[in-house]
Design an enzyme around this catalytic site. Structure first.
Site, PDB file in Angstrom:
ATOM      1  N   CYS A 130      28.225  24.289 -18.864  1.00  0.00           N
ATOM      2  CA  CYS A 130      29.269  23.765 -17.976  1.00  0.00           C
ATOM      3  C   CYS A 130      30.044  24.909 -17.321  1.00  0.00           C
ATOM      4  CB  CYS A 130      30.224  22.886 -18.789  1.00  0.00           C
ATOM      5  SG  CYS A 130      31.733  22.469 -17.904  1.00  0.00           S
TER       6      CYS A 130
ATOM      7  N   CYS B 183      33.894  25.031 -18.682  1.00  0.00           N
ATOM      8  CA  CYS B 183      34.304  25.311 -20.055  1.00  0.00           C
ATOM      9  C   CYS B 183      34.827  26.752 -20.179  1.00  0.00           C
ATOM     10  CB  CYS B 183      33.130  25.095 -21.010  1.00  0.00           C
ATOM     11  SG  CYS B 183      32.879  23.358 -21.478  1.00  0.00           S
TER      12      CYS B 183
ATOM     13  N   ALA C 293      29.237  30.059 -10.606  1.00  0.00           N
ATOM     14  CA  ALA C 293      28.308  30.422  -9.532  1.00  0.00           C
ATOM     15  C   ALA C 293      28.732  31.732  -8.859  1.00  0.00           C
ATOM     16  CB  ALA C 293      28.245  29.305  -8.501  1.00  0.00           C
TER      17      ALA C 293
ATOM     18  N   ASN D 249      37.582  27.156  -5.552  1.00  0.00           N
ATOM     19  CA  ASN D 249      36.299  26.448  -5.526  1.00  0.00           C
ATOM     20  C   ASN D 249      35.205  27.365  -4.970  1.00  0.00           C
ATOM     21  OD1 ASN D 249      34.155  24.567  -5.013  1.00  0.00           O
ATOM     22  ND2 ASN D 249      35.661  22.924  -4.832  1.00  0.00           N
TER      23      ASN D 249
ATOM     24  N   HIS E  59      35.494  19.767 -23.203  1.00  0.00           N
ATOM     25  CA  HIS E  59      34.515  19.262 -22.249  1.00  0.00           C
ATOM     26  C   HIS E  59      34.422  17.738 -22.240  1.00  0.00           C
ATOM     27  CE1 HIS E  59      30.898  19.519 -19.771  1.00  0.00           C
ATOM     28  NE2 HIS E  59      30.271  18.698 -20.601  1.00  0.00           N
TER      29      HIS E  59
ATOM     30  N   ASN F  23      38.241  13.230  -8.604  1.00  0.00           N
ATOM     31  CA  ASN F  23      37.125  12.288  -8.561  1.00  0.00           C
ATOM     32  C   ASN F  23      36.623  12.159  -9.980  1.00  0.00           C
ATOM     33  OD1 ASN F  23      37.045  11.969  -5.740  1.00  0.00           O
ATOM     34  ND2 ASN F  23      35.862  13.847  -5.503  1.00  0.00           N
TER      35      ASN F  23
ATOM     36  N   SER G 198      30.288  15.457 -10.224  1.00  0.00           N
ATOM     37  CA  SER G 198      29.024  15.944 -10.768  1.00  0.00           C
ATOM     38  C   SER G 198      29.206  16.677 -12.095  1.00  0.00           C
ATOM     39  CB  SER G 198      28.327  16.833  -9.740  1.00  0.00           C
ATOM     40  OG  SER G 198      29.168  17.880  -9.340  1.00  0.00           O
TER      41      SER G 198
ATOM     42  N   HIS H 246      33.344  17.415 -17.265  1.00  0.00           N
ATOM     43  CA  HIS H 246      34.476  18.184 -17.787  1.00  0.00           C
ATOM     44  C   HIS H 246      35.729  17.759 -17.010  1.00  0.00           C
ATOM     45  CE1 HIS H 246      35.906  21.919 -19.940  1.00  0.00           C
ATOM     46  NE2 HIS H 246      36.956  21.503 -19.247  1.00  0.00           N
TER      47      HIS H 246
ATOM     48  N   HIS I 232      38.572  17.471 -14.745  1.00  0.00           N
ATOM     49  CA  HIS I 232      39.119  18.394 -13.739  1.00  0.00           C
ATOM     50  C   HIS I 232      39.493  17.653 -12.470  1.00  0.00           C
ATOM     51  CE1 HIS I 232      35.020  17.967 -12.151  1.00  0.00           C
ATOM     52  NE2 HIS I 232      35.435  18.512 -11.022  1.00  0.00           N
TER      53      HIS I 232
ATOM     54  N   GLN J 141      40.927  18.537  -8.140  1.00  0.00           N
ATOM     55  CA  GLN J 141      40.826  19.521  -7.071  1.00  0.00           C
ATOM     56  C   GLN J 141      42.129  19.541  -6.283  1.00  0.00           C
ATOM     57  OE1 GLN J 141      37.170  19.840  -4.821  1.00  0.00           O
ATOM     58  NE2 GLN J 141      36.222  18.190  -5.998  1.00  0.00           N
TER      59      GLN J 141
ATOM     60  N   GLU K 274      50.596   7.623   6.774  1.00  0.00           N
ATOM     61  CA  GLU K 274      51.684   7.220   5.869  1.00  0.00           C
ATOM     62  C   GLU K 274      53.032   7.784   6.323  1.00  0.00           C
ATOM     63  OE1 GLU K 274      51.043   8.010   1.751  1.00  0.00           O
ATOM     64  OE2 GLU K 274      49.373   6.595   1.572  1.00  0.00           O
TER      65      GLU K 274
ATOM     66  N   HIS L  43      54.041   9.699  -4.510  1.00  0.00           N
ATOM     67  CA  HIS L  43      53.355   8.570  -5.157  1.00  0.00           C
ATOM     68  C   HIS L  43      51.907   8.947  -5.410  1.00  0.00           C
ATOM     69  CE1 HIS L  43      52.712   7.996  -0.809  1.00  0.00           C
ATOM     70  NE2 HIS L  43      51.581   7.422  -1.149  1.00  0.00           N
TER      71      HIS L  43
ATOM     72  N   HIS M 276      47.876   7.434  -5.785  1.00  0.00           N
ATOM     73  CA  HIS M 276      46.940   6.322  -5.580  1.00  0.00           C
ATOM     74  C   HIS M 276      45.779   6.447  -6.552  1.00  0.00           C
ATOM     75  CE1 HIS M 276      48.638   5.093  -1.689  1.00  0.00           C
ATOM     76  NE2 HIS M 276      48.666   6.361  -1.326  1.00  0.00           N
TER      77      HIS M 276
ATOM     78  N   LYS N 166      32.383  -2.934  -6.573  1.00  0.00           N
ATOM     79  CA  LYS N 166      32.597  -3.476  -5.240  1.00  0.00           C
ATOM     80  C   LYS N 166      32.039  -2.471  -4.234  1.00  0.00           C
ATOM     81  CE  LYS N 166      34.404  -5.607  -1.693  1.00  0.00           C
ATOM     82  NZ  LYS N 166      33.842  -6.879  -1.222  1.00  0.00           N
TER      83      LYS N 166
ATOM     84  N   TYR O 106      30.747  -5.208   6.523  1.00  0.00           N
ATOM     85  CA  TYR O 106      31.934  -5.813   7.133  1.00  0.00           C
ATOM     86  C   TYR O 106      33.128  -4.879   7.000  1.00  0.00           C
ATOM     87  CZ  TYR O 106      35.353  -9.122   8.757  1.00  0.00           C
ATOM     88  OH  TYR O 106      36.342  -9.724   9.493  1.00  0.00           O
TER      89      TYR O 106
HETATM   90  O1  LIG Z   1      27.650 -10.483   1.295  1.00  0.00           O
HETATM   91  P1  LIG Z   1      26.848  -9.690   0.321  1.00  0.00           P
HETATM   92  O2  LIG Z   1      25.613  -9.086   0.943  1.00  0.00           O
HETATM   93  O3  LIG Z   1      26.562 -10.420  -0.953  1.00  0.00           O
HETATM   94  O4  LIG Z   1      27.808  -8.480  -0.110  1.00  0.00           O
HETATM   95  C1  LIG Z   1      27.822  -7.202   0.464  1.00  0.00           C
HETATM   96  O5  LIG Z   1      28.352  -7.217   1.791  1.00  0.00           O
HETATM   97  C2  LIG Z   1      29.711  -7.644   1.920  1.00  0.00           C
HETATM   98  C3  LIG Z   1      30.124  -7.478   3.369  1.00  0.00           C
HETATM   99  O6  LIG Z   1      30.037  -6.150   3.808  1.00  0.00           O
HETATM  100  C4  LIG Z   1      30.643  -6.864   0.991  1.00  0.00           C
HETATM  101  O7  LIG Z   1      31.915  -7.438   1.019  1.00  0.00           O
HETATM  102  C5  LIG Z   1      30.124  -6.850  -0.449  1.00  0.00           C
HETATM  103  O8  LIG Z   1      30.921  -6.013  -1.235  1.00  0.00           O
HETATM  104  C6  LIG Z   1      28.676  -6.341  -0.439  1.00  0.00           C
HETATM  105  O9  LIG Z   1      28.146  -6.329  -1.749  1.00  0.00           O
HETATM  106  O1  LIG Z   2      33.760  18.875  -4.471  1.00  0.00           O
HETATM  107  P1  LIG Z   2      32.755  18.104  -5.270  1.00  0.00           P
HETATM  108  O2  LIG Z   2      33.322  17.509  -6.528  1.00  0.00           O
HETATM  109  O3  LIG Z   2      31.493  18.865  -5.500  1.00  0.00           O
HETATM  110  O4  LIG Z   2      32.335  16.879  -4.333  1.00  0.00           O
HETATM  111  C1  LIG Z   2      32.885  15.599  -4.354  1.00  0.00           C
HETATM  112  O5  LIG Z   2      34.218  15.570  -3.860  1.00  0.00           O
HETATM  113  C2  LIG Z   2      34.399  15.975  -2.492  1.00  0.00           C
HETATM  114  C3  LIG Z   2      35.836  15.781  -2.115  1.00  0.00           C
HETATM  115  O6  LIG Z   2      36.264  14.444  -2.242  1.00  0.00           O
HETATM  116  C4  LIG Z   2      33.467  15.196  -1.554  1.00  0.00           C
HETATM  117  O7  LIG Z   2      33.530  15.759  -0.268  1.00  0.00           O
HETATM  118  C5  LIG Z   2      32.010  15.219  -2.048  1.00  0.00           C
HETATM  119  O8  LIG Z   2      31.222  14.389  -1.218  1.00  0.00           O
HETATM  120  C6  LIG Z   2      31.971  14.737  -3.489  1.00  0.00           C
HETATM  121  O9  LIG Z   2      30.651  14.747  -3.983  1.00  0.00           O
END
Ligand SMILES: O=P(O)(O)O[C@H]1O[C@H](CO)[C@@H](O)[C@H](O)[C@H]1O
Ligand SMILES: O=P(O)(O)O[C@H]1O[C@H](CO)[C@@H](O)[C@H](O)[C@H]1O
Lengths: 385, 385
Positions: free
Chosen positions: B52, B55, B61, B77, B121, B187, B195, B198, B200, B202, B216, B333, B335, B348, B353
């Site tokens: 890793c 760790c 790299a 990074n 880890h 993430n 990927s 461990h 972490h 960013q 916002e 805040h 999210h 989901k 759509y």
């Molecule tokens: O309607 P489906 O094919 O079952 O469902 C798919 O398409 C929908 C419309 O983009 C999305 O809301 C669903 O999350 C997706 O799984």
């Molecule tokens: O930077 P990482 O962890 O390799 O990569 C991940 O986070 C990034 C930032 O949200 C995204 O752009 C990449 O697509 C995702 O795989």
């Protein structure tokens, strides 16, 4: 080529069509990938699957039996996200109260259709010839036409599409009220949330104008007003034809580009070279040109990584109902949003930074264009029989 | 409870924080799922993995070796999306030309950091106690402080965080110029493009104000002006405490809610009950309250489907640089955007759509709240040693 430097430096590009920015980091493709991989697209399937609720003659969840259709078949989604009839709702909050400001809701009615692209269970748009795709274009046109407001200038020019009776959707009934928007789209492949490989798309209509078309419509109207009556996408198509750097394919009516502002690695847009407001504006010849353009786009995708390429595709065009300015400023175009980045199994994740800050892409749209230009010709696999 | 009807009918809700709509279809959860399933989160891992790159003591790299850190460790990074130094770029297009309108680009410079959450880890935030999470909050605060513009009123009140030397990021160097925005995010899980398990996060800083915080900030400023100096998120927190229907957890300083306008099925937001502009505004006690709130949120997620719950998390707060109004109207805040919908393996998909028209959700935020309220207490699995 003064812009070549954009192949090397991080920069953001402006999406004039929706009025937002995206971050481009061309050098970032060198990153090794140890994360999640997708299963490659399944292509080894039977022509007819007795378990598939989309195959001709099979029973659906609703209890209905599909007719023995030949090309396309339209029915109301058994699990519709919006419905024609539901209880009314008006907010209980007093005007000016905190709730009325911060907890806003409005009811949405509408209708959700499913549209099969072929009677054959095991093919995709990429396996179909332009003349096999043509009935889909005609069915889209017919269903759009049957929902359009009589106030729209497009209503006056609509003509019958002469679909064979089996392709008809007459049995789904006329809409109960005038809807504002129709969203035609396709989710293809498991990576894009599609749960049935039988080739099909969806059509959702709503009493509301959804977020994305509302953003685009605003930008189109603004451009039209500020640029002395020019149309954004017509100007953009002309510019892309002149530059050539982002053109994947073109015929007399349409252009396939990796847009300047593309978010997904191999995102493309199909756009007409002249001002076309909706599917209704297309002549028979232009319908066929659209079918050819869709065939060219989807085949190139499959050839790129030799896989059944996942994507979401959608059609933007004039609203079903709206103001005169909205009808006239709308421009028909198709978006393809495919997630794959490096191979049949490694996709781009639009996650943390992209969700919290700004969409980010790793290769430039110009680099993606060169790759897709080289993928023309027949589809890499033998067309399944 | 006059809003109960919203459990039954399709409607759209307005996201006052970013100025956009989302479609809610509560009845749609009845849909059977035959599509792609995710692998459940991996939790059977060693405490230390010699392969890793995160760790302690391991080589990365870049050739650098990680120090023998105890809690957090910050480094640049090795595959940064933005860099501190690159060639300059100015558009070659004449002002007013079609290219200058439709092919807009601007260079972006910045710095990308990786921040480990623990030397171990095989743990996640959900396995950590508030006092184990506290060093992460302090490191975020320290790195934000070291990038803030001297013009910001927050610069004047910044105080040392007294991190142990091993948690320090002094070795990453001072920023070469004043950046505009710092995006702290995590993430978590393969489903969210992570990927390396461990623990972490960013931190990306840029010379530009990215799309989401810009949306916002605009809404926060507008509300502040129009509502006689009130703050949108302070009013919103008060309203949610009064209503109670969307409150998952609260302590003296923070509230966890499934926001009225949530897009993801179990999306939550951590927000303070009083006006707090950035991490710098937090007292020692409030830092600990934030650590507790993060522990409560992540543990509930893991307990919900008894899996290591994937999500992307991000912190929005005052920009590093900006106008006086921007500093004062900003509200700290967090999210959390988690993709799972029904189980450890069924997510989901925001696809066709959602991409082409409008985000759509299947359960209401009120229903999600009830589920998360019931998931408190210890994490379902024995904490790994
Ligand atoms: O309607 P489906 O094919 O079952 O469902 C798919 O398409 C929908 C419309 O983009 C999305 O809301 C669903 O999350 C997706 O799984
Ligand atoms: O930077 P990482 O962890 O390799 O990569 C991940 O986070 C990034 C930032 O949200 C995204 O752009 C990449 O697509 C995702 O795989």
């Amino acid at each position: 080529m003064p812009d070549k430097i954009l192949d090397d430096i991080s920069h953001r590009r402006y999406n004039t069509l929706r009025g937002s920015w995206i971050l481009v980091s061309p050098h970032r493709t060198k990153r090794p990938w140890q994360g999640q991989t997708e299963s490659p697209g399944v292509i080894d399937l039977p022509t007819y699957d007795p378990q598939c609720y989309l195959c001709p003659g099979n029973k659906r969840a609703s209890g209905d039996t599909n007719p023995d259709y030949k090309n396309t078949f339209v029915f109301i989604n058994d699990y519709s996200a919006v419905k024609e009839e539901q209880e009314d709702y008006t907010s209980p909050d007093a005007q000016g109260s905190l709730s009325s400001l911060l907890l806003q809701a409005e009811p949405v009615k509408g209708k959700c259709y499913v549209l099969t692209f072929s009677a054959r269970h095991n093919i995709t748009l990429a396996d179909m010839s332009p003349s096999e795709i043509l009935p889909i274009v005609k069915t889209w046109t017919e269903i759009y036409t049957s929902h359009i407001s009589p106030k729209s200038p497009l209503a006056a020019i609509a003509k019958p599409t002469h679909l064979p009776p089996s392709d008809h959707h007459a049995h789904v009934g006329a809409p109960k009220e005038q809807y504002r928007w129709m969203q035609i789209f396709e989710n293809k492949g498991a990576a894009m949330g599609c749960s049935n490989p039988h080739p099909h798309g969806q059509i959702w209509t709503t009493t509301t104008l959804p977020e994305e078309p509302a953003l685009e419509l605003e930008q189109l109207r603004k451009y039209h007003r500020e640029q002395g009556g020019s149309h954004l996408l017509v100007d953009y198509a002309r510019l892309e034809r002149e530059k050539g750097e982002r053109v994947v394919f073109q015929n007399e009516t349409f252009l396939v580009v990796c847009p300047w502002w593309a978010t997904w690695p191999f995102e493309t847009m199909i756009l007409p070279v002249k001002h076309i407001r909706s599917l209704i504006d297309l002549s028979d010849k232009e319908q066929m040109d659209l079918a050819e353009t869709i065939a060219e786009t989807t085949r190139r995708y499959d050839n790129l990584f030799e896989t059944s390429f996942p994507y979401s595709m959608g059609i933007h065009q004039a609203p079903l109902d709206g103001s005169k300015e909205e009808f006239e400023c709308s421009s028909l175009h198709l978006h393809f949003y495919p997630p794959l980045l490096r191979s049949a199994t490694v996709r781009k994740f639009l996650v943390g930074y992209e969700m919290m800050a700004e969409p980010q892409r790793d290769i430039t749209p110009e680099q993606a264009t060169v790759r897709l230009q080289a993928c023309g010709g027949e589809v890499y696999r033998k067309t399944l029989q």
